[in-house]
Write an enzyme that holds these catalytic residues in place. Structure first.
Site, PDB file in Angstrom:
ATOM      1  N   GLU A 432      -2.237 -69.588 -67.181  1.00  0.00           N
ATOM      2  CA  GLU A 432      -0.957 -69.809 -66.790  1.00  0.00           C
ATOM      3  C   GLU A 432       0.038 -70.155 -67.831  1.00  0.00           C
ATOM      4  O   GLU A 432       0.650 -71.077 -67.625  1.00  0.00           O
ATOM      5  CB  GLU A 432      -1.195 -70.758 -65.460  1.00  0.00           C
ATOM      6  CG  GLU A 432      -1.862 -70.286 -64.600  1.00  0.00           C
ATOM      7  CD  GLU A 432      -2.238 -71.304 -63.461  1.00  0.00           C
ATOM      8  OE1 GLU A 432      -2.267 -70.727 -62.271  1.00  0.00           O
ATOM      9  OE2 GLU A 432      -2.096 -72.569 -63.434  1.00  0.00           O
ATOM     10  N   GLU A 502     -10.383 -67.032 -61.347  1.00  0.00           N
ATOM     11  CA  GLU A 502     -10.408 -68.261 -60.456  1.00  0.00           C
ATOM     12  C   GLU A 502     -10.597 -67.511 -59.089  1.00  0.00           C
ATOM     13  O   GLU A 502      -9.782 -66.727 -58.832  1.00  0.00           O
ATOM     14  CB  GLU A 502      -9.255 -69.004 -60.572  1.00  0.00           C
ATOM     15  CG  GLU A 502      -9.041 -70.020 -61.709  1.00  0.00           C
ATOM     16  CD  GLU A 502      -7.932 -70.725 -62.015  1.00  0.00           C
ATOM     17  OE1 GLU A 502      -7.322 -71.421 -60.915  1.00  0.00           O
ATOM     18  OE2 GLU A 502      -7.463 -71.077 -62.883  1.00  0.00           O
TER      19      GLU A 502
HETATM   20  C1  GAL Z   1      -4.837 -72.494 -60.553  1.00  0.00           C
HETATM   21  C2  GAL Z   1      -4.821 -73.031 -62.062  1.00  0.00           C
HETATM   22  C3  GAL Z   1      -6.109 -74.186 -62.056  1.00  0.00           C
HETATM   23  C4  GAL Z   1      -5.710 -75.302 -60.749  1.00  0.00           C
HETATM   24  C5  GAL Z   1      -5.809 -74.275 -59.635  1.00  0.00           C
HETATM   25  C6  GAL Z   1      -5.885 -75.048 -58.426  1.00  0.00           C
HETATM   26  O1  GAL Z   1      -3.653 -71.823 -60.383  1.00  0.00           O
HETATM   27  O2  GAL Z   1      -5.086 -72.195 -62.993  1.00  0.00           O
HETATM   28  O3  GAL Z   1      -5.863 -74.718 -63.271  1.00  0.00           O
HETATM   29  O4  GAL Z   1      -4.589 -75.583 -60.937  1.00  0.00           O
HETATM   30  O5  GAL Z   1      -4.962 -73.333 -59.489  1.00  0.00           O
HETATM   31  O6  GAL Z   1      -6.606 -75.971 -58.250  1.00  0.00           O
HETATM   32 MG    MG Z   2      -1.684 -74.658 -63.803  1.00  0.00          MG
END
Ligand code: GAL
Ligand code: MG
Length: 990
Positions: A432, A502
């Site tokens: 990010e 993710e």
């Molecule tokens: C993503 C991010 C993570 C965490 C997650 C939300 O956007 O990369 O670090 O913030 O969202 O829990």
């Molecule tokens: Mg973040």
């Protein structure tokens, strides 16, 4: 006063060039132990250091008085200084790079140690992790500065150290220029949080080396590229096989490529390691080597030539008591939890872990996406957008020349340190931080420096048209809806493989959609898998309540003004690593074996081996249970045939399928032998196949029939039979008293139920629910009457549900028939207002006597289950209690429901109570807490039990999903029907 920490030109002062991580030893025997603490070339400087804390660097005194001591490693926020703060995206300081607040908390550390300097040797001080930066003073002389919290920094102190007592002073600042690149979603903690040690290095030595392995027609080759300094050395290279036998020994001058015939290849399933020993006159370095090759071919990720899938998790370094400090034992425990739940990959979100972490992943078998310490997410929260779109705003830092070298530096530090580890299959440029020239350069550097691995960066999603992303081998996304994935593969605008770095946000009760994603991972060869966000809940240990309950603090609980609440509590395991039901769900969704019925009579099943490298009979055994009407009628074990990876085989079942009742077969897969972190017999997962559909009803003694008398007043309808007395309220349209054999079953009136305590995943839709008044719906009975029919009494009622100032939510046409045994049959026809959001649930709620808390049910159990989150559960006959049925989360929310129930019986210790059953499966919930209590409280330790046992019987309960960060709940899991029927019976149990 130094201000290097606000100068983008002075990222490091006097640090040694970064190199691959290793520890030198003085002889081969100790080197082969792999235990660095026993090396006489390493002096660990952990322990108690003198300490002084200053809230503001700007007004720190010139002469420091060390008034305290502090443990190294530790973070000072957990040692009583400064304040805990959890923020996700927003920078916890003004955005004004390269400057950071003048009121910059500072921790001054000091320790002395004695040294016997040896002629010709060099003395290097290594810091494995310091947040956020440090100024080093040695024996009163300023020695250097460094930043990048999660990377190793080293200083050559040979000329500053003396034989005898030496003093190190380390001034650590909470914020520095680098903090703009460390805006990761985490508690913001400071201090020397990883090991500190002094290395004694030979003058003429191997300063750095790269090991690469290649597969070829003859087997494999281990090649070593050496960088020597300080004079002529001709290192002796020795390669040992995994069993310790000698494979090759030669001087580097004779060649640095070591051939290995019939190599045993490293994979997470087969973590075999060779050992390379590099010996010079004064030093020995041992390096474990896994022979393996990773590449992309035709859009598919291949490991050693075979397709591989990542069943991954994102993992932060975090512990409720120690914060960022993770010991090897803790990490091994994490790896054990992962291995025991079929997880084979970690993304080191969002920074390099301790340098010994990849060693452990090599040893235990865990693929890594190793991520650089780069995140600048906070730029999206700035006030003015200057007409920029999200891609442009996100890339503010990525396109700013001020940050270019800092980003490159961080990417290099990650790759250089960990490049000798087999477990690392991808380098990640960060998280990010948008996209721009800085990432183009960094990515190109990675590919040139290490062409043997894949290069990953999700931030490329924010690349603008003028950007080049061709150095990335893989397309990475986070939290896309399923439709985006289907579109990616069906429309093939990009040929690269896809990974979800993710997905399925595991916050609170969730994730609900793991199986839906898994189906796509299996459908598309180019979809190499995903990494759950995230492995563990982050919270700070707050001790215990007076009654012994664990207190965990999340954002806001330390009084910090800026915070992101419980968004840090979003893991598959609790802060102390207890698996949540989401972890159990994930384990079974990614189970290594998978069965389906292959013949219609159920006598044969098709078993698929989903492992990538091991044959089924090499790792698993199978135990089956033939179950009829909830009872096991036959069970046994079966040896598995030799099913190669990704292949299926037919398996004949050693039984005939009974021709009556509900018949299921449960197939439990378990490990065949002890492995380092997984014992023999460990459950890898299970399948349940339906051989014969059927409902399962409780065996309840039939009560005697008796005559019924009916009495009606303005507000109630009373029914009297032999041994029972029921009262139906014309105000609620439901029973408000059910007395059987002088015992009241309803200690409070039954209630219509459309609300649930919002889960974290309901956080967006629940705003709509509240707007529609679902949390405060009132009941209005429009009509209610009773007639006697064939000796039974039939009550009909028309009921409206609506909340103040809003229109009607639903209309219920109810018909309750009470027969001469006191059994109640309910027939509900429901019209839901189609203009309103989907319902959390629809059903009725019983408030039973507190002592009536023992349940038996036939449905999906034994753990909680929902329409979209039931893959860890199976249909069966289960017993539970209200207390045991509660599934804990730090933030209270809906929990403990059971999907697809045929019946539930709730009784007291003497066996008296009631039973709810239905022709069509329903959802059931039993809880010591009301949904109002679960809605109101912000922490589990604040929960107060209800005076009742609360039983819910629902026509349906909407699914769980993962909308706390992921896409909206899939339409098929929403209770959004505008017209439906729900029928159920209530039977007294004596
Ligand atoms: C993503 C991010 C993570 C965490 C997650 C939300 O956007 O990369 O670090 O913030 O969202 O829990
Ligand atoms: Mg973040």
């Amino acid at each position: 006063m130094h201000y290097e920490h606000e100068n983008p030109e002075t990222l490091h002062v006097n640090t040694l060039p970064s190199r691959a991580y290793f520890i030198p030893f003085s002889n081969e025997q100790t080197a082969l132990s792999g235990e660095r603490e026993i090396s006489d070339r390493m002096t660990l400087l952990n322990g108690d250091w003198d300490f002084a804390y200053f809230p503001s660097y700007a007004v720190m005194p010139d002469t420091i008085e060390y008034t305290d001591t502090i443990a190294v490693p530790s973070v000072w926020q957990l040692k009583g200084y400064d304040q805990n703060q959890y923020t996700n995206v927003r920078y916890p300081f003004p955005y004004d790079p390269p400057y950071v607040p003048a009121e910059n908390p500072a921790g001054a550390y000091r320790r002395t140690f004695s040294l016997e300097k040896r002629e010709g040797f060099r003395y290097q001080l290594h810091f494995e992790g310091v947040d956020s930066c440090l100024y080093l003073t040695v024996n009163g002389t300023y020695a250097g500065f460094t930043q990048v919290s999660h990377s190793t920094s080293a200083f050559d102190l040979t000329d500053l150290l003396i034989s005898g007592e030496n003093t190190l002073e380390v001034l650590v600042l909470k914020w520095c220029f680098g903090s703009y690149l460390e805006d990761q979603d985490k508690f913001r903690m400071s201090g020397i949080f990883r090991d500190v040690y002094l290395l004694e290095r030979a003058g003429a030595r191997v300063e750095d080396f790269t090991v690469r392995t290649t597969l070829n027609a003859d087997g494999a080759e281990v090649s070593v590229a050496l960088e020597t300094v300080g004079g002529a050395v001709d290192p002796l290279l020795t390669l040992y096989a995994p069993d310790g036998s000698l494979i090759a020994r030669q001087r580097a001058s004779e060649g640095t490529a070591l051939p290995v015939r019939s190599p045993m290849l490293w994979t997470a399933e087969t973590p075999v390691l060779y050992t390379l020993v590099i010996q010079t006159e004064d030093e020995v370095i041992a390096q474990k080597v896994g022979i393996r090759e990773i590449c992309v071919e035709n859009g598919v990720v291949l490991l050693n030539g075979s397709p591989v899938k990542f069943h991954g998790v994102n993992r932060h370094d975090s512990d409720p008591k120690t914060g960022f400090i993770i010991s090897q034992e803790q990490l091994i425990r994490d790896l054990q939890v992962m291995k025991q739940h079929n997880i084979n990959a970690i993304r080191t979100s969002h920074y390099p872990n301790a340098p010994w972490m990849p060693e452990l992943c090599d040893r235990y078998g865990m693929y890594l996406i190793s991520e650089s310490d780069v995140e600048s997410h906070g730029v999206v929260m700035l006030y003015a957008d200057h007409g920029m779109n999200l891609k442009q705003r996100f890339s503010l830092i990525a396109r700013d020349p001020m940050f270019e070298e800092a980003i490159a530096d961080r990417v290099r530090l990650n790759v250089q340190r960990d490049r000798n580890h087999a477990c690392i299959v991808m380098w990640s440029l960060g998280n990010e931080a948008g996209f721009g020239p800085a990432f183009e350069k960094a990515g190109r550097w990675v590919k040139a420096y290490d062409p043997t691995r894949l290069c990953h960066y999700e931030g490329a999603y924010y690349a603008q048209e003028d950007c080049d992303t061709s150095m990335l081998d893989i397309t990475s996304r986070m939290y896309p809806p399923l439709t985006d994935i289907i579109d990616y593969f069906e429309n093939k605008r990009d040929q690269r493989p896809l990974v979800l770095c993710e997905y399925i946000h595991a916050m609170g009760n969730g994730p609900g959609d793991a199986q839906n994603y898994q189906e796509l991972i299996e459908r598309y060869p180019g979809f190499c898998g995903g990494f759950v966000w995230e492995f563990c809940d982050h919270a700070i240990d707050g001790g215990h309540t007076a009654d012994g309950r664990q207190i965990y603090h999340y954002g806001g609980d330390s009084g910090e003004a800026l915070h992101d609440g419980n968004f840090c509590v979003d893991g598959l395991v609790s802060p102390d690593r207890k698996p949540h039901t989401g972890m159990l769900e994930y384990r079974n969704v990614i189970r290594p074996l998978c069965a389906r019925i292959s013949e219609t009579d159920g006598s044969s099943i098709s078993l698929t081996n989903r492992m990538d490298f091991l044959a089924a009979d090499e790792f698993a055994g199978l135990r089956y249970e033939l179950v009829q009407n909830g009872k096991i009628i036959q069970e046994g074990s079966l040896a598995l045939p030799h099913i190669l990876p990704h292949q299926s085989a037919q398996l004949r079942m050693p039984f005939d399928v009974p021709s009556e009742g509900a018949v299921l077969v449960n197939l439990f897969y378990h490990t065949l032998a002890d492995q380092p972190l997984v014992p023999k017999g460990h459950l890898l997962g299970f399948d349940q196949l339906t051989l014969r559909e059927g409902r399962v009803m409780p065996a309840l003694p039939k009560r005697q029939e008796s005559a019924l008398t009916l009495e009606e007043t303005k507000t109630r309808i009373s029914l009297l039979g032999d041994g029972f007395h029921y009262s139906f309220s014309k105000i609620t349209g439901l029973f408000d008293s059910l007395i059987v054999e002088n015992r009241e079953m309803l200690v409070a009136p039954m209630a219509w139920n459309i609300w649930r305590a919002p889960t974290d995943n309901d956080q967006y839709i629940s705003v709509e629910w509240v707007k529609a008044g679902y949390n405060e719906a009132q009941t209005r009975v429009l009509k209610a009457s009773a007639v006697e029919r064939n000796g039974a009494v039939v009550i009909t009622a028309e009921i409206a549900l609506a909340a103040v100032f809003r229109e009607r939510i639903a209309t219920i046409h109810a018909c309750f028939t009470v027969n001469r045994r006191g059994e109640i049959s309910s027939e509900l026809t429901v019209q839901k207002n189609g203009d309103m959001p989907f319902l959390p649930r629809f059903g009725v709620r019983f408030f039973l006597p507190k002592a009536c808390d023992q349940a038996e049910y036939y449905g999906y159990g034994p753990t909680e289950s929902y329409e979209d989150k039931h893959y860890a559960t199976r249909l069966g006959l289960f017993k539970t209690t209200a207390a045991e049925n509660y599934a804990d989360t730090i933030m209270p929310q809906e929990n403990g429901s059971h999907y697809r129930c045929d019946y539930v019986t709730v009784t007291n210790a003497q066996g008296g109570g009631l039973c709810v059953l239905s022709e069509t499966p329903f959802s059931m919930n039993l809880s010591p807490y009301t949904q109002e209590e679960l809605t109101a409280k912000r922490h589990n330790y604040e929960l107060e039990e209800s005076d009742y046992t609360v039983l819910c019987a629902d026509y349906r309960l909407s699914g769980i999903g993962s909308n706390s960060c992921g896409p909206e709940l899939l339409p098929e899991y929403r209770l959004d029907e505008t017209d439906f029927r729900f029928s159920f019976q209530i039977l007294p149990v004596l």
